[in-house]
Design an enzyme around this catalytic site. Structure first.
Site, PDB file in Angstrom:
ATOM      1  N   TYR A  17       0.838  -1.199   0.000  1.00 59.12           N
ATOM      2  CA  TYR A  17       0.000   0.000   0.000  1.00 59.12           C
ATOM      3  C   TYR A  17       0.875   1.252   0.000  1.00 59.12           C
ATOM      4  O   TYR A  17       0.664   2.179  -0.782  1.00 59.12           O
ATOM      5  CB  TYR A  17      -0.935  -0.027   1.219  1.00 59.12           C
ATOM      6  CG  TYR A  17      -1.690   1.248   1.433  1.00 59.12           C
ATOM      7  CD1 TYR A  17      -2.664   1.656   0.524  1.00 59.12           C
ATOM      8  CD2 TYR A  17      -1.438   2.061   2.529  1.00 59.12           C
ATOM      9  CE1 TYR A  17      -3.359   2.841   0.709  1.00 59.12           C
ATOM     10  CE2 TYR A  17      -2.124   3.236   2.727  1.00 59.12           C
ATOM     11  CZ  TYR A  17      -3.086   3.622   1.811  1.00 59.12           C
ATOM     12  OH  TYR A  17      -3.765   4.806   1.994  1.00 59.12           O
ATOM     13  N   GLU A  39     -11.418   5.577   4.987  1.00 60.37           N
ATOM     14  CA  GLU A  39     -10.893   6.404   6.076  1.00 60.37           C
ATOM     15  C   GLU A  39     -11.954   6.597   7.164  1.00 60.37           C
ATOM     16  O   GLU A  39     -11.641   6.581   8.346  1.00 60.37           O
ATOM     17  CB  GLU A  39     -10.404   7.763   5.564  1.00 60.37           C
ATOM     18  CG  GLU A  39      -9.181   7.692   4.675  1.00 60.37           C
ATOM     19  CD  GLU A  39      -7.907   7.219   5.357  1.00 60.37           C
ATOM     20  OE1 GLU A  39      -7.863   7.099   6.601  1.00 60.37           O
ATOM     21  OE2 GLU A  39      -6.932   6.947   4.642  1.00 60.37           O
ATOM     22  N   TRP A  47      -5.199   1.369  10.572  1.00 61.83           N
ATOM     23  CA  TRP A  47      -5.329   1.297   9.117  1.00 61.83           C
ATOM     24  C   TRP A  47      -5.116  -0.135   8.650  1.00 61.83           C
ATOM     25  O   TRP A  47      -5.733  -0.591   7.697  1.00 61.83           O
ATOM     26  CB  TRP A  47      -4.347   2.269   8.450  1.00 61.83           C
ATOM     27  CG  TRP A  47      -4.484   2.275   6.974  1.00 61.83           C
ATOM     28  CD1 TRP A  47      -3.541   1.898   6.064  1.00 61.83           C
ATOM     29  CD2 TRP A  47      -5.636   2.648   6.192  1.00 61.83           C
ATOM     30  NE1 TRP A  47      -4.040   2.019   4.780  1.00 61.83           N
ATOM     31  CE2 TRP A  47      -5.323   2.478   4.843  1.00 61.83           C
ATOM     32  CE3 TRP A  47      -6.913   3.098   6.531  1.00 61.83           C
ATOM     33  CZ2 TRP A  47      -6.223   2.745   3.808  1.00 61.83           C
ATOM     34  CZ3 TRP A  47      -7.812   3.370   5.496  1.00 61.83           C
ATOM     35  CH2 TRP A  47      -7.461   3.199   4.166  1.00 61.83           C
TER      36      TRP A  47
END
Length: 191
Positions: A17, A39, A47
């Site tokens: 990522y 988000e 995350w």
């Protein structure tokens, strides 16, 4: 060996990522919608937790097609709340539907969500920071607070200034790769 931002050294998913997406200027509205939803889903979680469920989110939310998500009814919301592959938080799931509707309104007004976001950037270009350590990177900024307020005024939720700043970092509105990271210069050269 590549030097990367410290947060991206824990597992292969984070590394991929970081190396391929995070901080890269994104202009495709569907991808912008995806990051807005992810988000928001991440609020209060790591995350990494969201990255592990990202493919499940894509399936559950029809590939992040904001037109389809905006049309979700109570039956579909109920179905999503039973989906163990996503974060089954009622407020976050409902927020995705609400945000899809607001997202479409912004697109109608500005032509694209990307055009709306560019309005907030100096000359419409990404902000180039030069942090030497992740400890220097703020959780929110005056700009993320301004965007957060505007999004809320337009009917979005789960868009507080910290979530908005994480979104800005993810979609390359700001380059928050540390200066020693191999992606720092790559992202500086992109628009």
């Amino acid at each position: 060996m590549k030097v990367r931002c410290e947060w991206a050294e824990f597992n292969e998913q984070e590394i991929e990522y970081h190396d391929k997406e995070w901080g890269t200027p994104e202009h495709d509205d569907r991808k912008l919608f995806e990051f807005l939803i992810l988000e928001g889903a991440q609020a209060g979680l790591s995350w990494d937790t969201i990255l592990k469920r990202r493919e499940n989110y894509r399936k559950a939310f029809d590939g992040f097609d904001y037109n389809r998500v905006a049309s979700y009814d109570e039956a579909k919301i109920g179905e999503l709340l039973q989906d163990a592959g996503i974060i089954r938080n009622k407020l976050k799931v409902r927020s995705a539907v609400r945000n899809a509707k607001a997202f479409i309104e912004v697109r109608n007004e500005f032509g694209s969500f990307d055009s709306y976001l560019k309005f907030f950037l100096p000359d419409g270009k990404p902000i180039q920071n030069s942090w030497e350590s992740i400890s220097e990177i703020p959780a929110k900024t005056d700009l993320s607070e301004m965007i957060s307020k505007d999004l809320k005024k337009r009917g979005f939720n789960f868009v507080g200034p910290t979530i908005v700043y994480a979104f800005m970092q993810a979609v390359g509105m700001v380059n928050d790769h540390v200066t020693g990271c191999f992606r720092y210069q790559e992202c500086r050269d992109m628009e």
